[in-house]
Design a protein around this motif. Structure first.
Motif, PDB file in Angstrom:
ATOM      1  N   ALA A   1      44.612   9.239 -22.914  1.00 35.06           N
ATOM      2  CA  ALA A   1      45.159   7.934 -22.539  1.00 35.06           C
ATOM      3  C   ALA A   1      44.108   6.842 -22.703  1.00 35.06           C
ATOM      4  CB  ALA A   1      45.663   7.968 -21.091  1.00 35.06           C
TER       5      ALA A   1
ATOM      6  N   MET B   1      50.753  10.600 -27.348  1.00 34.57           N
ATOM      7  CA  MET B   1      51.649   9.671 -26.660  1.00 34.57           C
ATOM      8  C   MET B   1      51.167   9.366 -25.242  1.00 34.57           C
ATOM      9  SD  MET B   1      53.775   9.092 -29.011  1.00 34.57           S
ATOM     10  CE  MET B   1      55.018   8.142 -28.135  1.00 34.57           C
TER      11      MET B   1
ATOM     12  N   ILE C   1      43.515   6.251 -26.475  1.00 34.95           N
ATOM     13  CA  ILE C   1      44.582   5.473 -27.099  1.00 34.95           C
ATOM     14  C   ILE C   1      44.445   3.992 -26.751  1.00 34.95           C
ATOM     15  CG2 ILE C   1      47.087   5.063 -27.042  1.00 34.95           C
ATOM     16  CD1 ILE C   1      47.349   8.172 -26.868  1.00 34.95           C
ATOM     17  N   GLU C   2      44.052   3.709 -25.513  1.00 33.32           N
ATOM     18  CA  GLU C   2      43.791   2.312 -25.138  1.00 33.32           C
ATOM     19  C   GLU C   2      42.684   1.727 -26.010  1.00 33.32           C
ATOM     20  OE1 GLU C   2      45.285   0.150 -22.999  1.00 33.32           O
ATOM     21  OE2 GLU C   2      46.821   1.711 -22.864  1.00 33.32           O
TER      22      GLU C   2
ATOM     23  N   SER D   1      49.424   7.681 -22.046  1.00 28.58           N
ATOM     24  CA  SER D   1      49.259   6.263 -21.714  1.00 28.58           C
ATOM     25  C   SER D   1      48.768   6.102 -20.289  1.00 28.58           C
ATOM     26  CB  SER D   1      50.588   5.508 -21.874  1.00 28.58           C
ATOM     27  OG  SER D   1      51.523   5.941 -20.905  1.00 28.58           O
TER      28      SER D   1
ATOM     29  N   LYS E   1      44.016   0.819 -29.350  1.00 27.72           N
ATOM     30  CA  LYS E   1      44.782  -0.421 -29.279  1.00 27.72           C
ATOM     31  C   LYS E   1      43.872  -1.641 -29.367  1.00 27.72           C
ATOM     32  CE  LYS E   1      48.645   1.454 -26.593  1.00 27.72           C
ATOM     33  NZ  LYS E   1      49.346   1.430 -25.283  1.00 27.72           N
TER      34      LYS E   1
ATOM     35  N   GLU F   1      49.786   3.813 -18.327  1.00 34.18           N
ATOM     36  CA  GLU F   1      50.953   3.450 -17.515  1.00 34.18           C
ATOM     37  C   GLU F   1      51.673   4.672 -16.949  1.00 34.18           C
ATOM     38  OE1 GLU F   1      49.797   0.302 -20.198  1.00 34.18           O
ATOM     39  OE2 GLU F   1      50.395   2.371 -20.586  1.00 34.18           O
ATOM     40  N   SER F   2      51.594   5.797 -17.633  1.00 33.33           N
ATOM     41  CA  SER F   2      52.334   6.992 -17.208  1.00 33.33           C
ATOM     42  C   SER F   2      51.554   7.852 -16.209  1.00 33.33           C
ATOM     43  CB  SER F   2      52.688   7.851 -18.429  1.00 33.33           C
ATOM     44  OG  SER F   2      51.506   8.372 -19.029  1.00 33.33           O
TER      45      SER F   2
ATOM     46  N   ALA G   1      40.358   0.986 -18.727  1.00 38.03           N
ATOM     47  CA  ALA G   1      41.197   0.738 -19.904  1.00 38.03           C
ATOM     48  C   ALA G   1      40.838  -0.581 -20.590  1.00 38.03           C
ATOM     49  CB  ALA G   1      42.675   0.735 -19.514  1.00 38.03           C
TER      50      ALA G   1
END
Length: 255
Positions: free
Chosen positions: A117, A68, A120-121, A70, A124, A72-73, A90
């Motif tokens: 993170a 989870m 995960i990017e 990211s 995506k 952004e976090s 990213a």
């Protein structure tokens, strides 16, 4: 939608298209749209849904420690890293050039979370990513050492990921045999795919931890000359975040 048409769509793995079309039929708000407009909307929804399913499969297959995580976090101030730097990374330009990333720093600095993170990017953007701890990587090599065909197949699979994240990189020194296994892996990946190295030891100490000598020279040559090092904070983020969680739990219990 006619039953036979729906059945045939499902048979040809277009069941999601049938479902979305039925949803359209029941949506009064779309009644005034032209055929072309409805078809365009239907196809856009289908593409979006399938892409989301693909991304979820890629994230699951990557075996991230923090699935989870990211960008952004991230607490950029606590990490002492520029927000624009992370946003640019990213965008995955480093993947197109097969550039490696190096994330080093003390324990608790949030290195693993940051690597996840970024991974995960990448998912995506539909890149194939795999996360593995170095102890597990070397154990997997050792388990296959007596079966050359299986060892080659495993190494080839690792070599083909767009991004390979190796956590706990060089937490212990390697012997010559283990270094040889790593050389073969990076010989395959070098110039073709990106690797993210996550560990506590600075690059200056890698040569020695790889066993020294010409084997270490060869490995370093395939890693560091095309690598970007992400600055890491000395702050123990784990300690900060865990302390906050404990304080919140204590406040909840004692209220």
């Amino acid at each position: 939608m006619k039953f036979e048409l729906k059945k045939n769509l499902t048979k040809h793995e277009l069941g999601d298209l049938a479902r979305l079309a039925e949803n359209q039929e029941g949506d009064i708000a779309l009644a005034d749209l032209s055929f072309d407009a409805r078809l365009e909307q239907l196809l856009e929804e289908l593409i979006c849904e399938r892409e989301n399913k693909l991304i979820n499969r890629l994230i699951k297959a990557a075996s991230f420690k923090y699935p989870m995580a990211s960008i952004e976090s991230l607490d950029f101030d606590a990490r002492q890293v520029k927000k624009n730097t992370m946003i640019n990374l990213a965008a995955m330009g480093f993947v197109a050039t097969a550039t490696n990333l190096i994330i080093t720093g003390p324990t608790g600095a949030g290195k693993t979370y940051l690597s996840c993170a970024l991974g995960i990017e990448a998912c995506k953007k539909t890149y194939r990513v795999f996360y593995i701890r170095m102890p597990d990587l070397m154990r997997n090599f050792e388990d296959r050492r007596d079966d050359l065909k299986e060892l080659t197949r495993y190494r080839k699979r690792l070599g083909n990921y767009n991004i390979l994240i190796i956590d706990e990189w060089l937490n212990y020194k390697l012997n010559e045999r283990d270094a040889k296994m790593l050389y073969e892996l990076f010989e395959q990946r070098s110039g073709n795919n990106s690797t993210i190295f996550v560990g506590q030891f600075p690059v200056a100490e890698w040569h020695d931890r790889l066993g020294g000598g010409t084997q270490a020279d060869s490995i370093m040559d395939r890693i560091v000359h095309n690598a970007y090092e992400i600055p890491s904070s000395e702050t123990n983020l784990r300690k900060i975040y865990e302390s906050k969680k404990l304080a919140n739990l204590k406040a909840e219990i004692e209220k």
